[in-house]
Motif scaffolding. Structure first.
Motif, PDB file in Angstrom:
ATOM      1  N   ASP A  10       0.817  -1.217   0.000  1.00 10.65           N
ATOM      2  CA  ASP A  10       0.000   0.000   0.000  1.00 10.65           C
ATOM      3  C   ASP A  10       0.851   1.269   0.000  1.00 10.65           C
ATOM      4  O   ASP A  10       2.054   1.223   0.246  1.00 10.65           O
ATOM      5  CB  ASP A  10      -0.982  -0.008   1.175  1.00 10.65           C
ATOM      6  CG  ASP A  10      -2.296   0.663   0.804  1.00 10.65           C
ATOM      7  OD1 ASP A  10      -2.311   1.457  -0.157  1.00 10.65           O
ATOM      8  OD2 ASP A  10      -3.309   0.388   1.460  1.00 10.65           O
ATOM      9  N   VAL A  11       0.202   2.371  -0.267  1.00 13.12           N
ATOM     10  CA  VAL A  11       0.895   3.650  -0.396  1.00 13.12           C
ATOM     11  C   VAL A  11       0.521   4.644   0.693  1.00 13.12           C
ATOM     12  O   VAL A  11       1.128   5.705   0.802  1.00 13.12           O
ATOM     13  CB  VAL A  11       0.591   4.299  -1.765  1.00 13.12           C
ATOM     14  CG1 VAL A  11       1.130   3.426  -2.888  1.00 13.12           C
ATOM     15  CG2 VAL A  11      -0.912   4.529  -1.939  1.00 13.12           C
ATOM     16  N   ALA A  12      -0.509   4.315   1.462  1.00 13.92           N
ATOM     17  CA  ALA A  12      -0.949   5.243   2.502  1.00 13.92           C
ATOM     18  C   ALA A  12      -1.539   4.422   3.640  1.00 13.92           C
ATOM     19  O   ALA A  12      -2.272   3.468   3.412  1.00 13.92           O
ATOM     20  CB  ALA A  12      -1.989   6.210   1.950  1.00 13.92           C
ATOM     21  N   PHE A  13      -1.207   4.796   4.867  1.00 16.56           N
ATOM     22  CA  PHE A  13      -1.637   4.004   6.026  1.00 16.56           C
ATOM     23  C   PHE A  13      -2.790   4.699   6.736  1.00 16.56           C
ATOM     24  O   PHE A  13      -2.694   5.066   7.900  1.00 16.56           O
ATOM     25  CB  PHE A  13      -0.431   3.733   6.929  1.00 16.56           C
ATOM     26  CG  PHE A  13       0.668   3.045   6.168  1.00 16.56           C
ATOM     27  CD1 PHE A  13       0.410   1.857   5.493  1.00 16.56           C
ATOM     28  CD2 PHE A  13       1.934   3.604   6.068  1.00 16.56           C
ATOM     29  CE1 PHE A  13       1.397   1.221   4.756  1.00 16.56           C
ATOM     30  CE2 PHE A  13       2.940   2.972   5.333  1.00 16.56           C
ATOM     31  CZ  PHE A  13       2.665   1.781   4.671  1.00 16.56           C
ATOM     32  N   ASN A  14      -3.853   4.855   5.971  1.00 15.60           N
ATOM     33  CA  ASN A  14      -5.023   5.570   6.486  1.00 15.60           C
ATOM     34  C   ASN A  14      -6.218   4.636   6.638  1.00 15.60           C
ATOM     35  O   ASN A  14      -6.063   3.421   6.723  1.00 15.60           O
ATOM     36  CB  ASN A  14      -5.332   6.741   5.549  1.00 15.60           C
ATOM     37  CG  ASN A  14      -5.469   6.256   4.105  1.00 15.60           C
ATOM     38  OD1 ASN A  14      -5.705   5.072   3.851  1.00 15.60           O
ATOM     39  ND2 ASN A  14      -5.319   7.161   3.170  1.00 15.60           N
ATOM     40  N   ARG A  44      -8.509   3.509   4.686  1.00 20.00           N
ATOM     41  CA  ARG A  44      -8.669   2.450   3.686  1.00 20.00           C
ATOM     42  C   ARG A  44      -7.691   1.304   3.950  1.00 20.00           C
ATOM     43  O   ARG A  44      -8.039   0.133   3.805  1.00 20.00           O
ATOM     44  CB  ARG A  44      -8.451   3.031   2.274  1.00 20.00           C
ATOM     45  CG  ARG A  44      -8.434   2.008   1.140  1.00 20.00           C
ATOM     46  CD  ARG A  44      -9.770   1.307   0.973  1.00 20.00           C
ATOM     47  NE  ARG A  44      -9.788   0.404  -0.168  1.00 20.00           N
ATOM     48  CZ  ARG A  44     -10.676  -0.585  -0.317  1.00 20.00           C
ATOM     49  NH1 ARG A  44     -11.612  -0.794   0.590  1.00 20.00           N
ATOM     50  NH2 ARG A  44     -10.639  -1.358  -1.359  1.00 20.00           N
ATOM     51  N   PHE A  45      -6.478   1.634   4.361  1.00 23.63           N
ATOM     52  CA  PHE A  45      -5.500   0.604   4.734  1.00 23.63           C
ATOM     53  C   PHE A  45      -6.048  -0.238   5.892  1.00 23.63           C
ATOM     54  O   PHE A  45      -6.027  -1.470   5.847  1.00 23.63           O
ATOM     55  CB  PHE A  45      -4.174   1.271   5.129  1.00 23.63           C
ATOM     56  CG  PHE A  45      -3.173   0.320   5.729  1.00 23.63           C
ATOM     57  CD1 PHE A  45      -2.345  -0.439   4.926  1.00 23.63           C
ATOM     58  CD2 PHE A  45      -3.076   0.166   7.114  1.00 23.63           C
ATOM     59  CE1 PHE A  45      -1.421  -1.323   5.481  1.00 23.63           C
ATOM     60  CE2 PHE A  45      -2.170  -0.715   7.678  1.00 23.63           C
ATOM     61  CZ  PHE A  45      -1.340  -1.458   6.852  1.00 23.63           C
TER      62      PHE A  45
END
Lengths: 415, 415
Positions: free
Chosen positions: A324-328, A330-331
């Motif tokens: 993944d590219v972002a740990f928000n 959605r992650f």
């Protein structure tokens, strides 16, 4: 993106995740409240068995330091007391292994550091999380110690108990003869609890981990409060007496002259309250923490689903971090979607087995005692709790399982 | 076990599921409020496009009756109005296809009956469900008509709107020249809405489905209330005038003398309120109903995710029915786990695109206009809304997507 991952806790979840991330060259720091040396010299932490799925992950991580078949076991022996005693065996397709975590964890901490992972030793409490979040893109909380767990909300619908359902005595013993073939044994004394005997590799070689799962109010509950250090001889005498009465199948393998704790600290007594918590914590400023292992889902050790679930979660979280590219949000959602079925199945299956068995469950046990296909499947499903739960989630499902496997066996007999 | 499945609704969800179950020799009844003939002679029901994933399922079901490449289209043309107009094309890896559902559904109903499926024609309302439950082991509610939807609880956190976000005019037109290569076209008039032009197979051969997605309060909202039957000439005149002003890229392909509705009933006007409902209903006595298609998740038709999501859900439910032994809470949970990511991603992505674009989304559009890799990926992701959502769920994700694909293109240019 550069990814900086902070992991709190150096248990199975934390170390498997840390090692996974190092394999993918990701910057990762484990924060532990104890050094490897302190962990090695501590009191017995648990009697965790690692099933084949977990050993396979250890191979993938390059930390399978104990490949010797002598350290493995290949079956579950069952002994159900009651009006008519049932003794029967289920075979694993691939073997299981228990290693004293005081041997196991320090070795993996060494591996982790050798491979560029950083370990910091300090105690972390809930208020520290938002400060830590500034140093990392994602925090993984893989330690249930102290008040840290409280930071993750308890999921009421999946946490039916407010108290331990078993009073535990877990200890490492010498003087317990192994079964042939070598297996773990589950002995059930209806109304009083279970005794699980697991072949385990300790500092001194192979020994026997005995895990007494005592029902509150039953005749073995007192074992949880019996103090070895106050009077070792009386302790051993009482344990033997209780085993002879309630768990004869295991008692019969004891060599009484050599039966003793391996060491005075090889003992753990107490109880755990089965609890499922939300797997995600919003730390603000776009930062999140993921709960992994016991802090996410505390199971009673009856079915040995703790360490195996922790390792599974480590790989799910690791794979998602790499991808993944972002740990928000959605992650966090993706992690939840991938691990939730296994986590909840392990919890529900364990909780089901902590309660008095339904007539269908009794029927399943009886059927397993005479149907090897069914019993082997049940045994292998310790690797896949969600598959087990598919068969156990209702009376209808249990009956259907028995029925279809009866047909398989009948067909095989004809062929 | 004998499995008797009742499906309410003969749309894409109901028919794909029914056909799937007949392929597995399962007893299945579809209850529809209309006969095939009534469906064929009704007003235009929608302008649904079927993407490659759905066409692949049609092949698997043996209902791909329209394999002629003439009926397919291979790309999305985009035309974004504003200070500087952006016109660009994204190519599908595998083609898409739109067939008037008044052609499509009756044909699949015939297939279903030929293969041993039973169709009953009657209207079902919520109170009928518990009566129907006695006839079947599982009910699948695949019709959003009437009050049936109300039986499934609205999920507030996934249903941000109480009113339609677009006022729609959908109709089949003659006199719209196809693009070369043949594609669907999305034209955006900022502040006023979108026009989607889809090549569609109708009773009279290929035509153009124009779907006006008009923003409430904008200059095109009146199209939703303009009555063709009151004054066809005035209607066509107004449509042409609005298109010329707001959607010139599509207007330029119109042959004015032949531009007209294919038939007076080839028109649909109104609006839908995007809504997600619980996918499961406990009918008591151990019986459950599963919601499938629009009744589970109503999306605005902007991104054509309705029919494709319905078909996906049909296969998930079908596979679980074939595999499972009991249609209880665990069954419902498994269905939910398998379909939820795609369902919610389709809903969230559509809802995001119904709102004024963020700066990052504007940047994405600009980047797509000059980066074919990125634009083709965006286009193919109409098949996989959860992959699209992975890229669109936050500003950070959109920026990361642009960045990584920019690098891919740069690397390819160097190589």
């Amino acid at each position: 993106m550069e990814k900086r991952i902070g992991i709190i806790g150096a248990g199975v979840a934390g170390l498997h995740l840390g090692l996974y991330l190092r394999q993918h060259d990701i910057d990762v720091t484990i924060i532990s409240d104890r050094t490897a040396d302190q962990i090695a010299r501590a009191r017995l932490p648990n009697t965790a068995a690692h099933f084949a799925v977990t050993i396979a992950r250890e191979k993938m991580l390059g930390v399978d330091h104990w490949p010797n078949p002598e350290f493995h076991y290949t079956c579950h022996n069952h002994s159900f007391g009651g009006p008519r005693r049932l003794d029967f065996r289920g075979d694993f397709t691939r073997p299981s292994r228990a290693i004293d975590h005081r041997v196991y964890l320090p070795k993996l901490m060494e591996d982790f550091q050798t491979r560029g992972g950083s370990i910091e030793v300090k105690a972390i409490d809930a208020p520290d999380l938002s400060v830590l979040a500034q140093r990392f893109d994602l925090l993984v909380v893989a330690s249930g110690r102290g008040a840290l767990a409280q930071a993750f909300e308890r999921v009421i619908e999946d946490s039916p108990y407010r108290h331990p359902q078993r009073q535990l005595l877990a200890a490492l013993f010498s003087g317990v003869r192994r079964t042939d073939p070598v297996g773990a044994t589950l002995s059930v004394s209806p109304g009083h609890g279970e005794l699980i005997d697991i072949p385990i590799l300790t500092f001194g070689g192979m020994a026997s981990a005995l895990l007494f799962e005592n029902i509150p109010g039953g005749e073995l509950e007192m074992l949880t409060r019996l103090r070895y250090d106050e009077n070792p001889k009386a302790f051993i005498g009482t344990v033997l007496e209780k085993m002879e009465q309630h768990h004869p199948h295991i008692y019969n393998r004891i060599d009484i002259p050599t039966f003793d704790l391996c060491a005075p600290t090889d003992i753990l007594q107490g109880g755990v309250t089965p609890t499922v918590r939300l797997g995600t914590l919003d730390l603000g400023d776009g930062k999140f923490a993921i709960a992994a292992g016991d802090i996410h889902c505390t199971v009673d050790p009856l079915l040995a689903q703790g360490a195996n679930g922790a390792s599974h979660t480590a790989f799910v979280v690791g794979e998602e971090i790499v991808k993944d590219v972002a740990f928000n949000a959605r992650f966090c959602e993706r992690v939840a979607q991938r691990r939730m079925d296994r986590v909840l199945a392990a919890s529900r299956w364990t909780n089901l087995f902590l309660q008095p068995p339904s007539p269908e469950l009794m029927e399943l046990v009886f059927e397993m005692s005479r149907n090897q296909v069914l019993c082997d499947e049940f045994t292998n499903n310790f690797n896949y709790p969600e598959r087990q739960w598919d068969h156990l989630a209702s009376a209808e499902r249990i009956r259907a399982w028995i029925e279809t496997r009866r047909n398989v066996t009948a067909a095989a007999a004809v062929a």
